[in-house]
Motif scaffolding. Sequence first.
Motif, PDB file in Angstrom:
ATOM      1  N   ALA A 147       0.827  -1.208   0.000  1.00 31.51           N
ATOM      2  CA  ALA A 147       0.000   0.000   0.000  1.00 31.51           C
ATOM      3  C   ALA A 147       0.859   1.254   0.000  1.00 31.51           C
ATOM      4  O   ALA A 147       0.535   2.237  -0.679  1.00 31.51           O
ATOM      5  N   LEU A 148       1.948   1.228   0.740  1.00 26.80           N
ATOM      6  CA  LEU A 148       2.873   2.360   0.765  1.00 26.80           C
ATOM      7  C   LEU A 148       3.414   2.638  -0.628  1.00 26.80           C
ATOM      8  O   LEU A 148       3.387   3.779  -1.110  1.00 26.80           O
ATOM      9  N   MET A 149       3.896   1.599  -1.282  1.00 23.29           N
ATOM     10  CA  MET A 149       4.442   1.781  -2.636  1.00 23.29           C
ATOM     11  C   MET A 149       3.368   2.251  -3.603  1.00 23.29           C
ATOM     12  O   MET A 149       3.610   3.128  -4.440  1.00 23.29           O
ATOM     13  N   GLY A 150       2.163   1.682  -3.492  1.00 24.68           N
ATOM     14  CA  GLY A 150       1.071   2.088  -4.362  1.00 24.68           C
ATOM     15  C   GLY A 150       0.668   3.530  -4.142  1.00 24.68           C
ATOM     16  O   GLY A 150       0.425   4.279  -5.093  1.00 24.68           O
ATOM     17  N   ASP A 151       0.600   3.943  -2.882  1.00 26.58           N
ATOM     18  CA  ASP A 151       0.228   5.322  -2.565  1.00 26.58           C
ATOM     19  C   ASP A 151       1.269   6.303  -3.078  1.00 26.58           C
ATOM     20  O   ASP A 151       0.936   7.313  -3.714  1.00 26.58           O
ATOM     21  N   VAL A 152       2.532   6.014  -2.844  1.00 30.24           N
ATOM     22  CA  VAL A 152       3.604   6.904  -3.318  1.00 30.24           C
ATOM     23  C   VAL A 152       3.597   6.969  -4.843  1.00 30.24           C
ATOM     24  O   VAL A 152       3.651   8.056  -5.430  1.00 30.24           O
ATOM     25  N   ALA A 153       3.500   5.821  -5.494  1.00 32.19           N
ATOM     26  CA  ALA A 153       3.534   5.799  -6.967  1.00 32.19           C
ATOM     27  C   ALA A 153       2.349   6.545  -7.572  1.00 32.19           C
ATOM     28  O   ALA A 153       2.528   7.377  -8.473  1.00 32.19           O
ATOM     29  N   THR A 154       1.143   6.275  -7.078  1.00 29.97           N
ATOM     30  CA  THR A 154      -0.030   6.937  -7.663  1.00 29.97           C
ATOM     31  C   THR A 154      -0.048   8.425  -7.339  1.00 29.97           C
ATOM     32  O   THR A 154      -0.485   9.240  -8.161  1.00 29.97           O
ATOM     33  N   THR A 155       0.456   8.801  -6.170  1.00 35.35           N
ATOM     34  CA  THR A 155       0.551  10.222  -5.833  1.00 35.35           C
ATOM     35  C   THR A 155       1.526  10.925  -6.759  1.00 35.35           C
ATOM     36  O   THR A 155       1.229  12.010  -7.282  1.00 35.35           O
ATOM     37  N   LEU A 156       2.670  10.311  -6.989  1.00 32.29           N
ATOM     38  CA  LEU A 156       3.658  10.928  -7.882  1.00 32.29           C
ATOM     39  C   LEU A 156       3.127  11.064  -9.300  1.00 32.29           C
ATOM     40  O   LEU A 156       3.331  12.107  -9.940  1.00 32.29           O
ATOM     41  N   VAL A 157       2.442  10.056  -9.796  1.00 32.91           N
ATOM     42  CA  VAL A 157       1.855  10.136 -11.136  1.00 32.91           C
ATOM     43  C   VAL A 157       0.829  11.266 -11.180  1.00 32.91           C
ATOM     44  O   VAL A 157       0.801  12.067 -12.115  1.00 32.91           O
ATOM     45  N   GLY A 158      -0.010  11.338 -10.166  1.00 34.46           N
ATOM     46  CA  GLY A 158      -1.012  12.396 -10.114  1.00 34.46           C
ATOM     47  C   GLY A 158      -0.392  13.775 -10.081  1.00 34.46           C
ATOM     48  O   GLY A 158      -0.848  14.690 -10.779  1.00 34.46           O
ATOM     49  N   LEU A 159       0.651  13.944  -9.302  1.00 37.22           N
ATOM     50  CA  LEU A 159       1.332  15.239  -9.246  1.00 37.22           C
ATOM     51  C   LEU A 159       1.954  15.592 -10.591  1.00 37.22           C
ATOM     52  O   LEU A 159       1.922  16.752 -11.014  1.00 37.22           O
ATOM     53  N   TYR A 208      -8.697   5.847  -9.022  1.00 37.49           N
ATOM     54  CA  TYR A 208      -9.947   6.363  -9.590  1.00 37.49           C
ATOM     55  C   TYR A 208      -9.727   7.769 -10.170  1.00 37.49           C
ATOM     56  O   TYR A 208     -10.130   8.055 -11.288  1.00 37.49           O
ATOM     57  N   THR A 209      -9.068   8.624  -9.402  1.00 35.65           N
ATOM     58  CA  THR A 209      -8.810   9.983  -9.870  1.00 35.65           C
ATOM     59  C   THR A 209      -7.958   9.973 -11.139  1.00 35.65           C
ATOM     60  O   THR A 209      -8.242  10.715 -12.085  1.00 35.65           O
ATOM     61  N   LEU A 210      -6.943   9.136 -11.159  1.00 37.78           N
ATOM     62  CA  LEU A 210      -6.103   9.039 -12.353  1.00 37.78           C
ATOM     63  C   LEU A 210      -6.888   8.527 -13.541  1.00 37.78           C
ATOM     64  O   LEU A 210      -6.688   8.992 -14.676  1.00 37.78           O
ATOM     65  N   SER A 211      -7.789   7.597 -13.320  1.00 38.78           N
ATOM     66  CA  SER A 211      -8.583   7.052 -14.436  1.00 38.78           C
ATOM     67  C   SER A 211      -9.522   8.112 -15.006  1.00 38.78           C
ATOM     68  O   SER A 211      -9.825   8.088 -16.200  1.00 38.78           O
ATOM     69  N   VAL A 212      -9.977   9.033 -14.194  1.00 40.37           N
ATOM     70  CA  VAL A 212     -10.844  10.103 -14.662  1.00 40.37           C
ATOM     71  C   VAL A 212     -10.034  11.144 -15.441  1.00 40.37           C
ATOM     72  O   VAL A 212     -10.493  11.665 -16.462  1.00 40.37           O
ATOM     73  N   VAL A 213      -8.823  11.408 -14.982  1.00 39.03           N
ATOM     74  CA  VAL A 213      -7.984  12.447 -15.603  1.00 39.03           C
ATOM     75  C   VAL A 213      -7.383  11.963 -16.913  1.00 39.03           C
ATOM     76  O   VAL A 213      -7.312  12.709 -17.882  1.00 39.03           O
ATOM     77  N   VAL A 214      -6.954  10.735 -16.951  1.00 35.42           N
ATOM     78  CA  VAL A 214      -6.244  10.219 -18.134  1.00 35.42           C
ATOM     79  C   VAL A 214      -7.180   9.800 -19.224  1.00 35.42           C
ATOM     80  O   VAL A 214      -8.190   9.660 -19.430  1.00 35.42           O
TER      81      VAL A 214
END
Length: 115
Positions: free
Chosen positions: A31-43, A109-115
Amino acid sequence: MSTRTRQAVDWTPLTDASETERLLWVLVAVALMGDVATTLVGLELGLAESNPIARSAIDGWGVLGMLTLKAGAIGVAIACRPFVDAAYRPIVPAALAIPWGAAVVVNLYTLSVVV
């Protein structure tokens, strides 16, 4: 005379962890790796961090700030673990894995809406 006995605090990291607790610590790492990775992609895509404390750390220190916050949370969890009865110790990693896992779901979910 008191019939209470003192229980020694066990400071060994995870040598006495149950299988359930070990699995939950693995989930914390995932979960830590997933949160960091998805946050970085979102940023990178121009999204903003919604957690004000994390946003402040990221704005001030970048990825290092975010990782420091995560490491601090894990440090507190590991420091508190010996004070929890063995039967309830899986709660400690669950308290990290559940919110970070939820953050991954929200981020995806947020990334799927943006991309």
